[in-house]
Write a protein that holds these residues in place. Structure first.
Motif: not given
Length: 420
Positions: A44-52
């Motif tokens: 999910x991080x690799x897809x660029x989904x930001x924290x928060x």
DNA sequence: TCTGGGGTCCTAGGACCC
DNA sequence: TCTGGGGTCCTAGGACCC
């Protein structure tokens, strides 16, 4: 020497432990009320989904990319956390659980017994084997450096999850590669100010003049600088110090305008807060009540109401705490706004028997209070919400949203995973 | 439509005390 | 004409953490 161990992407990792079909796929966990994205799998991080990020802003994107979304399942996370912590406690002479997914290990006396690198991998392998969760391990002579080592262990794959920062040369090398904002204790505000002063890397901060840092910022940041230089200023809390306040607050699942409903929610929060207070073995004198509209609601003026009350005799009887909360509520209630969130804060704590009841106090100790609270707590311990005060109401339209909740695999019999 | 929850510590300023 | 020094406690606000 200190080690900081934390679990990678804790919430999402726990969710996938029991869902092998999701291994290698993008998964996120959202906050209470299905509000914000608070944990992301590596994919999910690799897809660029930001924290928060607010969930609703990303729901189309998540659907397009087949991202699995889960509501927060704290019963599950707390249980898995306990398993990890139990292992960590067996691996070091002293530990401090620092949050649901991380712990400090104090490695005094182990210098001659083990090589740090090997020991780091041993602990990592054990947690992997026994919980299917992946640990990051940072080892260094101060807590701030151990945090930095842990950051490096997560950021660079070739470290294989373990970084030992004993060599000053290696410390400086790493500090030159990391941004000041990556330092434990430096948030967005302070890093912005440091950047403006020309300090970009951690090494810049470590080289800064301590007097200047103290004058321009605070003793807290001065300690951080010293710790980065290898001078220990922080220590493990050997006996966890008593809590100073207990907060129970929630955003509502829908906006609430009815006085009854706000009152009912406060009654529920007061009950939960009182139960937490008894878990801590404490008594309180001060009860604060607040409720407010959403800062994002463009429909009306922002409205935040807050009030508190202090009684003479410290109490932990749910009935006293509800009574105080509701009396404050009556004083501060304002009709009209669409409330989004409410909560109760308990403060001014005492141990049993510190203060004597005064003759004229409005709240007098109740007969058999202890026995009643014990019965309530033991019933609710075996099943949360088994017994509650009628003041909460029954419909509870204000309750938070948790529409994508996973089963409580490890703490509820009916949710046990089935193996065919 | 929909934006989390629960904590800690430090500092500055005001009130008050002797 | 000239009006001290040292301390505590409380609160609000700011910053940080996960």
């Amino acid at each position: 020497m200190f080690a900081l161990c934390d679990v990678n992407s804790f919430y999402t990792s726990v969710e996938t432990v029991f869902r092998p079909d999701l291994w290698g796929k993008p998964v996120v966990v959202v906050s209470n009320n299905d509000g914000c994205i608070i944990s992301r799998s590596a994919e999910a991080k690799a897809l660029g989904i930001p924290m928060g990020a607010p969930l609703f802003k990303f729901s189309d994107f998540l659907r397009q990319h087949g991202v699995q979304v889960f509501s927060s399942n704290y019963a599950l996370y707390a249980d898995m956390s306990l398993r990890v912590m139990t292992i960590l406690e067996e691996m070091a002479p002293k530990t401090e659980v620092y949050s649901i997914d991380e712990a400090w290990l104090f490695l005094q006396g182990m210098e001659k017994l083990v090589g740090w690198q090997e020991w780091g991998h041993e602990i990592r392998n054990r947690v992997q084997r026994e919980t299917h969760l992946t640990l990051g391990v940072g080892i260094a002579p101060t807590m701030t450096l151990a945090k930095l080592a842990n950051y490096a262990a997560k950021r660079w794959r070739k470290t294989d999850g373990v970084v030992v920062l004993t060599d000053p040369e290696r410390q400086r090398k790493l500090m030159a590669l990391a941004n000041v904002s990556d330092v434990w204790g430096v948030g967005s505000r302070i890093s912005k100010r440091l950047n403006a002063m020309g300090m970009k890397t951690v090494l810049d901060l470590a080289n800064a003049d301590t007097h200047l840092i103290r004058k321009k910022f605070s003793v807290v940041l001065e300690r951080t600088v010293r710790e980065l230089r290898g001078e220990p200023c922080l220590a493990l809390e050997e006996t966890p110090s008593a809590r100073q306040q207990i907060v129970c607050s929630r955003s509502y699942g829908v906006k609430v305008t009815a006085k009854d409903e706000v009152r009912q929610s406060l009654c529920a929060f007061a009950e939960r807060a009182a139960a937490k207070l008894r878990e801590e073995g404490q008594f309180c004198r001060c009860v604060t009540v607040f409720f407010r509209t959403s800062g994002y609601d463009t429909g009306g003026e922002y409205c935040s109401r807050q009030g508190s009350m202090t009684c003479q005799v410290p109490t932990h009887d749910t009935r006293d705490i509800i009574k105080m909360a509701l009396s404050v509520f009556e004083k501060i209630w304002l009709s009209g706004p669409r409330y989004a969130k409410a909560g109760i804060i308990l403060g001014d704590f005492y141990h049993r028997g510190v203060a004597q009841p005064g003759l004229f106090d409005e709240i007098q100790p109740r007969a058999n209070s202890e026995a009643l609270m014990q019965v309530m707590d033991s019933l609710n311990q075996s099943r949360r919400g088994a017994l509650w005060f009628a003041g909460q109401g029954i419909e509870k339209p204000w309750q938070m949203k948790r529409e994508m909740l996973s089963p409580a695999y490890t703490t509820r019999f009916s949710d046990l995973p089935k193996v065919r």
